[in-house]
Design a protein around this motif. Structure first.
Motif, mmCIF file in Angstrom:
data_model
loop_
_atom_site.group_PDB
_atom_site.id
_atom_site.type_symbol
_atom_site.label_atom_id
_atom_site.label_comp_id
_atom_site.label_asym_id
_atom_site.label_seq_id
_atom_site.Cartn_x
_atom_site.Cartn_y
_atom_site.Cartn_z
ATOM 1 N N ALA A 83 -10.365 31.602 -3.185
ATOM 2 C CA ALA A 83 -10.926 30.241 -3.205
ATOM 3 C C ALA A 83 -12.403 30.222 -2.834
ATOM 4 O O ALA A 83 -13.114 29.263 -3.133
ATOM 5 C CB ALA A 83 -10.131 29.350 -2.258
ATOM 6 N N MET A 84 -12.877 31.291 -2.183
ATOM 7 C CA MET A 84 -14.299 31.395 -1.839
ATOM 8 C C MET A 84 -15.065 32.190 -2.901
ATOM 9 O O MET A 84 -16.264 32.417 -2.764
ATOM 10 C CB MET A 84 -14.479 32.083 -0.479
ATOM 11 C CG MET A 84 -13.819 31.389 0.695
ATOM 12 S SD MET A 84 -14.434 29.709 1.003
ATOM 13 C CE MET A 84 -16.151 30.023 1.438
ATOM 14 N N VAL A 129 -20.563 32.493 -4.171
ATOM 15 C CA VAL A 129 -19.672 31.848 -3.202
ATOM 16 C C VAL A 129 -19.250 30.474 -3.724
ATOM 17 O O VAL A 129 -20.072 29.709 -4.223
ATOM 18 C CB VAL A 129 -20.363 31.679 -1.829
ATOM 19 C CG1 VAL A 129 -19.409 30.990 -0.852
ATOM 20 C CG2 VAL A 129 -20.818 33.019 -1.276
ATOM 21 N N VAL A 154 -16.672 37.666 3.828
ATOM 22 C CA VAL A 154 -15.840 36.468 3.862
ATOM 23 C C VAL A 154 -14.639 36.781 4.743
ATOM 24 O O VAL A 154 -14.018 37.835 4.596
ATOM 25 C CB VAL A 154 -15.386 36.067 2.447
ATOM 26 C CG1 VAL A 154 -14.534 34.815 2.490
ATOM 27 C CG2 VAL A 154 -16.603 35.851 1.553
ATOM 28 N N VAL A 155 -14.335 35.888 5.683
ATOM 29 C CA VAL A 155 -13.256 36.172 6.630
ATOM 30 C C VAL A 155 -12.360 34.947 6.803
ATOM 31 O O VAL A 155 -12.836 33.823 6.873
ATOM 32 C CB VAL A 155 -13.838 36.666 7.985
ATOM 33 C CG1 VAL A 155 -14.829 35.693 8.558
ATOM 34 C CG2 VAL A 155 -12.747 36.944 8.997
ATOM 35 N N THR A 156 -11.063 35.201 6.836
ATOM 36 C CA THR A 156 -10.099 34.114 6.973
ATOM 37 C C THR A 156 -8.880 34.590 7.746
ATOM 38 O O THR A 156 -8.527 35.766 7.684
ATOM 39 C CB THR A 156 -9.681 33.579 5.590
ATOM 40 O OG1 THR A 156 -8.721 32.544 5.766
ATOM 41 C CG2 THR A 156 -9.058 34.668 4.732
ATOM 42 N N ASP A 180 -7.133 32.499 0.144
ATOM 43 C CA ASP A 180 -8.323 31.892 0.757
ATOM 44 C C ASP A 180 -9.590 32.635 0.331
ATOM 45 O O ASP A 180 -10.643 32.017 0.142
ATOM 46 C CB ASP A 180 -8.210 31.908 2.285
ATOM 47 C CG ASP A 180 -7.279 30.816 2.807
ATOM 48 O OD1 ASP A 180 -7.207 29.740 2.174
ATOM 49 O OD2 ASP A 180 -6.646 31.042 3.847
ATOM 50 N N LEU A 181 -9.496 33.957 0.198
ATOM 51 C CA LEU A 181 -10.652 34.723 -0.284
ATOM 52 C C LEU A 181 -10.972 34.333 -1.726
ATOM 53 O O LEU A 181 -12.131 34.095 -2.078
ATOM 54 C CB LEU A 181 -10.382 36.232 -0.214
ATOM 55 C CG LEU A 181 -10.148 36.852 1.162
ATOM 56 C CD1 LEU A 181 -9.937 38.361 1.020
ATOM 57 C CD2 LEU A 181 -11.309 36.561 2.112
ATOM 58 N N GLN A 196 -21.997 39.319 0.767
ATOM 59 C CA GLN A 196 -21.728 38.686 2.046
ATOM 60 C C GLN A 196 -20.272 38.901 2.416
ATOM 61 O O GLN A 196 -19.412 39.116 1.568
ATOM 62 C CB GLN A 196 -22.056 37.201 1.962
ATOM 63 C CG GLN A 196 -23.567 36.979 1.873
ATOM 64 C CD GLN A 196 -23.941 35.523 2.015
ATOM 65 O OE1 GLN A 196 -23.493 34.690 1.251
ATOM 66 N NE2 GLN A 196 -24.768 35.221 2.992
ATOM 67 N N MET A 200 -11.092 25.226 -3.775
ATOM 68 C CA MET A 200 -10.228 25.324 -2.593
ATOM 69 C C MET A 200 -8.875 25.786 -3.098
ATOM 70 O O MET A 200 -8.540 25.547 -4.260
ATOM 71 C CB MET A 200 -10.119 23.947 -1.944
ATOM 72 C CG MET A 200 -9.251 23.934 -0.710
ATOM 73 S SD MET A 200 -9.302 22.352 0.147
ATOM 74 C CE MET A 200 -7.900 22.620 1.263
ATOM 75 N N ASP A 201 -8.091 26.429 -2.260
ATOM 76 C CA ASP A 201 -6.750 26.753 -2.735
ATOM 77 C C ASP A 201 -5.788 25.626 -2.366
ATOM 78 O O ASP A 201 -6.108 24.759 -1.555
ATOM 79 C CB ASP A 201 -6.288 28.139 -2.259
ATOM 80 C CG ASP A 201 -5.648 28.142 -0.888
ATOM 81 O OD1 ASP A 201 -5.807 27.162 -0.143
ATOM 82 O OD2 ASP A 201 -4.992 29.141 -0.564
ATOM 83 N N TYR A 258 -17.854 26.935 -2.555
ATOM 84 C CA TYR A 258 -17.643 26.093 -1.373
ATOM 85 C C TYR A 258 -16.831 24.858 -1.744
ATOM 86 O O TYR A 258 -16.589 24.576 -2.920
ATOM 87 C CB TYR A 258 -18.993 25.665 -0.792
ATOM 88 C CG TYR A 258 -19.780 26.800 -0.193
ATOM 89 C CD1 TYR A 258 -19.415 27.342 1.039
ATOM 90 C CD2 TYR A 258 -20.891 27.323 -0.840
ATOM 91 C CE1 TYR A 258 -20.142 28.377 1.600
ATOM 92 C CE2 TYR A 258 -21.630 28.359 -0.283
ATOM 93 C CZ TYR A 258 -21.248 28.890 0.937
ATOM 94 O OH TYR A 258 -21.959 29.909 1.492
ATOM 95 N N ARG A 259 -16.466 24.081 -0.730
ATOM 96 C CA ARG A 259 -15.770 22.814 -0.972
ATOM 97 C C ARG A 259 -16.736 21.646 -1.144
ATOM 98 O O ARG A 259 -16.362 20.621 -1.686
ATOM 99 C CB ARG A 259 -14.865 22.483 0.220
ATOM 100 C CG ARG A 259 -13.715 23.425 0.416
ATOM 101 C CD ARG A 259 -12.843 22.946 1.582
ATOM 102 N NE ARG A 259 -11.832 23.947 1.899
ATOM 103 C CZ ARG A 259 -11.036 23.905 2.950
ATOM 104 N NH1 ARG A 259 -11.117 22.885 3.794
ATOM 105 N NH2 ARG A 259 -10.147 24.846 3.172
ATOM 106 N N HIS A 260 -17.950 21.809 -0.620
ATOM 107 C CA HIS A 260 -18.823 20.633 -0.489
ATOM 108 C C HIS A 260 -19.716 20.394 -1.705
ATOM 109 O O HIS A 260 -20.623 19.580 -1.655
ATOM 110 C CB HIS A 260 -19.676 20.772 0.774
ATOM 111 C CG HIS A 260 -20.676 21.893 0.713
ATOM 112 N ND1 HIS A 260 -20.416 23.134 1.233
ATOM 113 C CD2 HIS A 260 -21.908 21.968 0.177
ATOM 114 C CE1 HIS A 260 -21.459 23.924 1.028
ATOM 115 N NE2 HIS A 260 -22.378 23.234 0.385
#
Lengths: 334, 334
Positions: A77-78, A144, A41-43, A74-75, A39, A223-224, A146-148
């Motif tokens: 962290a994903m 992946v 990933v974009v930031t 950020d990448l 997939q 998360m970073d 995630y934070r959740h």
């Protein structure tokens, strides 16, 4: 010294071309293939002169490195690996061409180390130097982060020391105030500020631990810590509908920071200083221990995820606890 | 009126959340799947207050629309369909929250019409409003349109009128100078400037024509005309190692533009005005004719690709020809 006005847009583009992916630039947009099954990933991160950097504290090479590292972090962290980035660069006409080349050298050096290419971007005139970077990465869907997905009972791991980037900035802004700090320590702090390291090295350790069956059925949340350790923990907890108990004695404080900045300031900078670009992970304790053994100095279990939704910093020495609410700490517009 | 300083970063993010993809935002980066077998297309455009827009000529909704349309137009020029975009937004603290919401409404309206979502981005403080948009699209590998594939003998097609965006800007900047132009004409010109239309509608026509076997073995070259028709033709020719003969009488000039701005200015604005966001295509004559019949008003064969590498504008009425070299016309830093 030649300015971008002297050179003009086309001349400047010609100078920057060698930094860009030869196969990809030269059209209205870049075309690239994603690794099969992965997939995207974009930031996006924007750095503004006078806000995120200044000539006083940051050479153009370091602006380029930091803009790139912040996005790559950020990448990481994903759970993603970098593909590359685009650069939207706004410049006053009197900007030195050397400054712009330095910026691109810093971006290229960071990509050289961590992977990825410059896919192109846009160049335009402005009163304020603004570096808008969009990074693209790729990740297998099952990897992946995630934070959740944090769950009560999980360990909270910080992958390295916190507060050093802020210490480096303080030394750069007020060298006289820190004159008594040994040169080697100052250099290390300044390096932490200027050349942050996105923690891609954590990802294979995490995958190996998961493959070894250390966290059956338990997703890792991540998360970073670009806005500080406290913010990362609070954001992870909010996204997951959980809380956290952090233990003050376990915060990842470098001994030199405690020694030269004092314990109180070290805690403050670790929690709220920001720009350390470490990863903050919520994961099974066994997996946490295994990763910590491999990450080495600075990495630590800083606390535990709780069902109670408050985020507390506890001091086991005196039994005190304070609520962390970093809401005010990253109100950049104030 | 509430400013972004009044609201703070978190408050502003909360206001902008409804404009963003619910399933995708909330992490360090956005994760998305590419349609199977398709390649990723990525492009970045930056709009700066006082350079690309101003309160005098452009409402925030229109800034959002144009920032989005400019990026989507680059995707269309590559043959790609939009997936969505990220927004790197730099704002002075005194910016009105209404302005920012208007900007996002304009972006959302443009995406609503042409497809795609807002995947997130970054928000930061600056002295200068800067809108850095990175758009992502997807395309089957065999349908990518490049600049470097133009061949001698191909027709050069412009998909619509040129010069109208520039005319709209002139009317906005000097209304008194254009007071004699009828309201309906002024409105059309202003609309061309404020609400450009990325030409995704051209892509299925092109595919249908190719499927009908109208250009056996001949790739189509394409670019958008964001920097003017002359620049698009020159760039296509340079990338392909060819030249072009444009015929002045075939330039896609709207009759109203010729009538009210005069023939000479109409030609100048069509060639160099920019921001019309049409597509310029180099393709087989049969395919060109078929597409033209479907595109309707404004679209035209403007000339022909030549083996001779010069790019000439010919006037068949008096037999004259001038060399086009738009190098100076888009030197934005001068």
């Amino acid at each position: 010294m030649t300015t971008v006005s002297d050179l003009g847009e086309l001349g400047l583009l010609e100078r920057l071309r060698p930094f860009c992916s030869k196969d990809i630039i030269g059209d209205d947009a870049a075309v690239l293939a994603l690794p099969p099954g992965q997939q995207l990933v974009v930031t996006t991160d924007v750095l503004v002169d006078g806000v995120h950097f200044s000539d006083r504290t940051t050479a153009p090479f370091d602006v380029g490195w930091r803009a790139t590292a912040a996005n790559l972090s950020d990448l990481a962290a994903m759970g993603a690996e970098p593909l590359g980035l685009t650069v939207g660069l706004s410049l006053p006409g009197q900007t030195k061409v050397d400054w712009v080349e330095g910026l691109y050298q810093g971006m290229a050096a960071c990509l050289e180390r961590f992977g990825g290419e410059i896919f192109g971007g846009d160049l335009c005139r402005s009163n304020t130097i603004t570096v808008a970077v969009t990074a693209l990465g790729a990740v297998l869907p099952e990897r992946v982060l995630y934070r959740h997905t944090a769950r009560p009972g999980q360990a909270i791991v910080a992958t390295g020391y916190h507060g050093l980037s802020r210490a480096g900035l303080e030394v750069l802004l007020q060298p006289e105030a820190w004159a008594q700090v040994p040169d080697t320590v100052q250099t290390a702090w300044i390096r932490a500020h200027r050349r942050p390291i996105p923690r891609f090295d954590v990802l294979p350790l995490l995958q190996a631990g998961l493959a070894a069956g250390l966290a059956p059925g338990q997703p890792t949340a991540a998360m970073d810590s670009s806005d500080g350790l406290a913010n990362a923990v609070v954001q992870l907890c909010r996204a997951s509908g959980v809380g956290a108990r952090l233990e003050q004695s376990q915060l990842p404080l470098h001994p030199d920071l405690v020694c030269w900045a004092g314990a109180e300031r070290a805690v403050d900078w670790a929690l709220y200083g920001g720009e350390d670009f470490e990863l903050v992970l919520c994961l099974a304790h066994d997996l946490a221990q295994r990763i910590l053994a491999q990450l080495g100095e600075g990495a630590a279990v800083v606390g535990q995820v709780t069902a109670d939704p408050s985020v507390q910093l506890c001091n086991s020495k005196d039994g005190s606890a304070i609520l962390l609410n970093p809401g005010q700490e990253f109100q950049h517009f104030k």
